[in-house]
Design an enzyme around this catalytic site. Structure first.
Site, PDB file in Angstrom:
ATOM      1  N   GLU A 166       0.901  -1.155   0.088  1.00  0.00           N
ATOM      2  CA  GLU A 166      -0.142  -0.132  -0.126  1.00  0.00           C
ATOM      3  C   GLU A 166       0.820   1.221  -0.107  1.00  0.00           C
ATOM      4  OE1 GLU A 166      -2.640  -0.361   3.201  1.00  0.00           O
ATOM      5  OE2 GLU A 166      -3.368  -2.227   2.548  1.00  0.00           O
TER       6      GLU A 166
ATOM      7  N   GLU B 238      -6.423 -10.444  -1.375  1.00  0.00           N
ATOM      8  CA  GLU B 238      -7.224 -10.180  -0.259  1.00  0.00           C
ATOM      9  C   GLU B 238      -8.732 -10.136  -0.829  1.00  0.00           C
ATOM     10  OE1 GLU B 238      -6.050  -7.117   2.002  1.00  0.00           O
ATOM     11  OE2 GLU B 238      -3.972  -7.586   1.758  1.00  0.00           O
TER      12      GLU B 238
END
Length: 400
Positions: A183, A292
């Protein structure tokens, strides 16, 4: 003579039975007779799931020293048999993150992570380490000196190298891949203004890959991010990594988290966006994977997306419409999403190395508490008793 005929007949019957058994076993092991996504899609990609610490080992003390997501109970170990049957890759939900594994400078706690990795390897599963460098759930000491001042670039580089080298070396030969950086970009494709960035600029990203590769030259190394369906995000990530990959930076693949909200998928908009993202990453010369995956069926009144865990909104009953069970209409809508999504993935299977779900079942899914705590979501492919939902058979049918 009758005795000889009897022996021959018995032998023939045994041969036929053996042949029938072999055919039956072959059918069960083939995609056409597969009962799990892992088996059905083995010729297309690996199928994985995240695992929490309570699924690895019962904890009668109810230990909860660190930030966690999803349902917490003293014993979820019964889930392990379901995980082992249905998945061939696993990733730790929280126990390998910095705040858990490296809580203080010079202090490492591998207890939970070792339990997870040892149990996975004993079951013959591959392990993704998650994650080495991430601005969130990073131990508070990492970016500051003893006086509370930000460390210099040289000190942060030293800490990063020591952190990455120690962890990767500890699991060398047992962990098959690492999310090296997690991220690092905003949804508009610009670098996230994290403390790593504020001290080192974007240099911290290739440095992290360099340190990980030096610690284990054979392990797979990934970049991972959320909102990767958004063109601005994936194109910004691709723009950053393209020259680095061309220069030989050891990036094995780029991961897309895939935290999807059903009501955002009007006219399959989200699915079309992810198709563009797969093509964008493939053009870099590396494959992609979904790291995810989950699907929230709840209302999205605030228009949030992605997985920025700092996003939090107040609970209101109208935002939690399925407290007593999912409606048939919404269940059908969710099933159709998964079927359409998998059809798109199959079209691009040559560029996908793994499809990994986040949390095993609806009960322990983090979507119950993110970004509105206390709701009841149905975000996974297994119900709250870890039973496979009917949609799994529909996904298997796609490759029969």
């Amino acid at each position: 003579m009758a005795k000889i005929i009897s022996i021959i007949s018995s032998t023939s019957i045994i041969s036929v039975l053996r042949m029938s058994l072999a055919v039956a076993l072959l059918a069960l092991s083939s995609p056409a007779g597969a009962q799990t996504l892992k088996d059905a899609y083995r010729d297309y990609w690996y199928t994985g799931v995240s695992v929490n610490q309570w699924q690895v080992a019962a904890d009668p003390a109810g230990r909860n020293d660190h930030d966690v997501t999803g349902q917490v109970s003293n014993d979820q170990t019964a889930d392990w048999a379901v995980i082992e049957k249905n998945f061939n890759w696993v990733v730790a939900e929280n126990c390998m993150k910095c705040e858990v594994i490296h809580p203080q400078e010079g202090v490492y706690d591998f207890t939970l992570a070792d339990q997870f990795v040892d149990k996975a390897k004993a079951a013959g599963m591959k392990v993704l380490g998650h994650c080495l460098i991430w601005h969130s759930q990073c131990a508070p000491w990492f970016h500051f000196d003893k006086d509370g001042n930000r460390v210099s670039p040289e000190v942060l580089k030293k800490r990063m190298r020591e952190h990455i080298t120690t962890i990767v070396s500890h699991f060398k030969g047992r962990v098959d891949a690492w999310d090296v950086v997690n991220e690092a970009f905003e949804d508009d494709g610009t670098p996230r203004q994290s403390l790593f960035y504020q001290i080192l600029g974007t240099d911290y990203i290739p440095l992290a890959f360099q340190y990980a590769h030096e610690a284990d030259p054979n392990v797979q190394l990934y970049y991972n991010d959320f909102s990767m369906n958004k063109p601005t995000k994936v194109e910004g990530v691709a723009r950053f990594f393209r020259p680095l990959i061309q220069q030989g930076l050891p990036v094995t693949a780029i991961g897309m988290q895939g935290h999807i909200i059903l009501e955002d998928n009007v006219d399959n908009a989200v699915i079309h966006q992810y198709e563009h993202s797969i093509e964008t990453i493939a053009a870099l010369g590396v494959p992609t994977f979904f790291s995810e995956l989950d699907l929230s069926v709840l209302p999205n009144p605030f228009g949030f997306s992605g997985a920025n865990i700092s996003d939090k909104f107040a609970y209101r009953p109208e935002f939690d419409p399925f407290k007593k069970g999912l409606s048939k209409a919404k269940e059908a809508e969710a099933e159709q999403f998964w079927v359409d999504f998998y059809k798109m993935l199959l079209h691009h299977h040559q560029d996908i190395i793994r499809v990994n779900f986040w949390c095993l079942n609806d009960g322990n899914s983090w979507r119950n508490d993110f970004p509105i705590k206390g709701r009841t979501d149905y975000a996974t492919l297994f119900d709250r008793q870890s039973r496979p939902k009917a949609v799994i058979e529909k996904l298997i049918e796609l490759v029969k």
